[in-house]
Design a protein around this motif. Sequence first.
Motif, short mmCIF file in Angstrom:
data_model
loop_
_atom_site.label_atom_id
_atom_site.label_comp_id
_atom_site.label_asym_id
_atom_site.label_seq_id
_atom_site.Cartn_x
_atom_site.Cartn_y
_atom_site.Cartn_z
N VAL A 168 -5.84 -5.84 -9.09
CA VAL A 168 -5.01 -4.97 -10.20
C VAL A 168 -4.33 -3.58 -9.33
N LEU A 169 -3.11 -3.47 -9.35
CA LEU A 169 -2.59 -2.39 -8.64
C LEU A 169 -2.25 -1.09 -9.38
N PHE A 170 -2.22 0.02 -9.12
CA PHE A 170 -2.05 1.32 -9.68
C PHE A 170 -1.10 2.07 -9.00
N PRO A 171 0.14 2.39 -9.44
CA PRO A 171 1.17 3.06 -8.86
C PRO A 171 1.09 4.47 -8.13
N LYS A 172 1.33 4.72 -7.17
CA LYS A 172 0.97 6.00 -6.45
C LYS A 172 2.04 6.82 -7.35
N ALA A 173 3.09 6.46 -7.80
CA ALA A 173 4.11 7.70 -8.41
C ALA A 173 3.51 8.21 -9.50
N GLU A 201 0.19 10.48 -10.97
CA GLU A 201 -0.57 11.72 -10.70
C GLU A 201 -1.95 11.06 -11.02
N GLY A 202 -2.18 10.40 -11.86
CA GLY A 202 -3.69 10.02 -12.52
C GLY A 202 -4.07 8.66 -11.88
N SER A 203 -3.24 8.02 -11.03
CA SER A 203 -3.74 6.81 -10.53
C SER A 203 -5.11 6.77 -9.97
N ALA A 204 -5.26 7.55 -9.00
CA ALA A 204 -6.58 7.51 -8.24
C ALA A 204 -7.74 7.70 -9.24
N GLU A 205 -7.85 8.57 -10.18
CA GLU A 205 -8.87 8.58 -11.03
C GLU A 205 -9.03 7.17 -11.85
N LEU A 206 -7.92 6.66 -12.15
CA LEU A 206 -7.85 5.49 -12.96
C LEU A 206 -8.57 4.10 -12.53
N VAL A 207 -7.97 4.22 -11.22
CA VAL A 207 -8.33 3.04 -10.46
C VAL A 207 -10.11 3.08 -9.99
N ALA A 208 -10.70 4.38 -9.91
CA ALA A 208 -11.96 4.78 -9.81
C ALA A 208 -12.82 4.21 -11.08
N GLU A 230 1.02 -1.23 -0.01
CA GLU A 230 0.03 0.00 0.12
C GLU A 230 1.03 1.36 0.00
N LYS A 231 2.04 1.15 0.32
CA LYS A 231 2.86 2.51 0.33
C LYS A 231 3.09 2.76 -1.01
N GLN A 232 3.35 1.85 -2.01
CA GLN A 232 3.49 2.10 -3.55
C GLN A 232 2.39 2.26 -4.36
N PHE A 233 1.25 1.33 -3.95
CA PHE A 233 0.32 1.14 -4.77
C PHE A 233 -1.29 1.33 -4.31
N LEU A 234 -1.99 1.81 -5.28
CA LEU A 234 -3.64 1.89 -4.95
C LEU A 234 -4.00 0.37 -5.51
N TYR A 235 -5.26 0.05 -4.85
CA TYR A 235 -5.45 -1.34 -5.15
C TYR A 235 -7.08 -1.37 -5.72
N SER A 236 -7.23 -2.12 -6.62
CA SER A 236 -8.66 -1.92 -7.30
C SER A 236 -9.64 -2.90 -6.47
#
Length: 270
Positions: A228-233, A235-242, A110-116
């Motif tokens: 599926v994991l989305f990198p916090k590195a 910026e668009g990851s939060a929108e993409l996982v949603a 969770e330090k590096q990724f957002l989870y679907s």
Amino acid sequence: MESTLKKLRKGVGLLSTLLVMTVATVSSLSFSAPAQASDEKVTVTVGEWPPFLSQELKGNGVVAEMIVEIFASQGITAELSFLPWGRGYHEAALGQFQAMGVWMHKSEREKQFLYSDPILKEQFVFFHRKDKPFDWENMADLKPYRLGGGIKYSYGPELDAALADGRVIMDRGANDKVNFQKLLTDRVQIYPQEKSVGYYALSQDFSPEERSLITHHPKAILNNLSYVLFPKALEGSAELVARFNKGLKEFRESGKYDRYMKRLTDDETS
């Protein structure tokens, strides 16, 4: 006078034609522009894990097909890149990929990724020979048996603990083929493996006669969810996982998810 009227009518007709052509062109541009604007692409790194993910399978495996279709439902083209699991994880964490699939949950990730939301439910079971009946309720019931297993493979905290303190003995092999060969020759009596993965390995490496000798116990050792994991590195990851979660929810509600999973169970019983 008549000639002049004909010329005027001809001019008006030509002007009308040009006007229609202009309107049609503008209309065409106005409809095509949004389509081009929504033409998004993402790259997703995945690893070999048949029948869920594999370059050797149609559509790169059931889970790969679902990932691509879920992104597509949200107007996103997903391109898959197969890499060794460790390398894929490292490069995705650095933001070199927009997503990575599929991985189980671990708090340190969770330090590096957002989870679907969960995309896959894995079920680990004990495989055994049909002519050697086997039943179990707890780890103590496994003591009379010699287990097969993968090298450096984890089977969940309960079985891992029983192995660590010597309550259960495991003879580890390099791959599924080796472990199922041991099972067939009675060098091991039970072999824990994810159910779909185990039956896929049997279908690839053993004859129908050999496969007919093996079954699995219905009680699961471990039920595990993958994501599926989305990198916090990025910026668009939060929108993409949603957006991915929205597509996954629609995919389940439409019945498509169940149809994909049925393909796996059909393969196991074929």
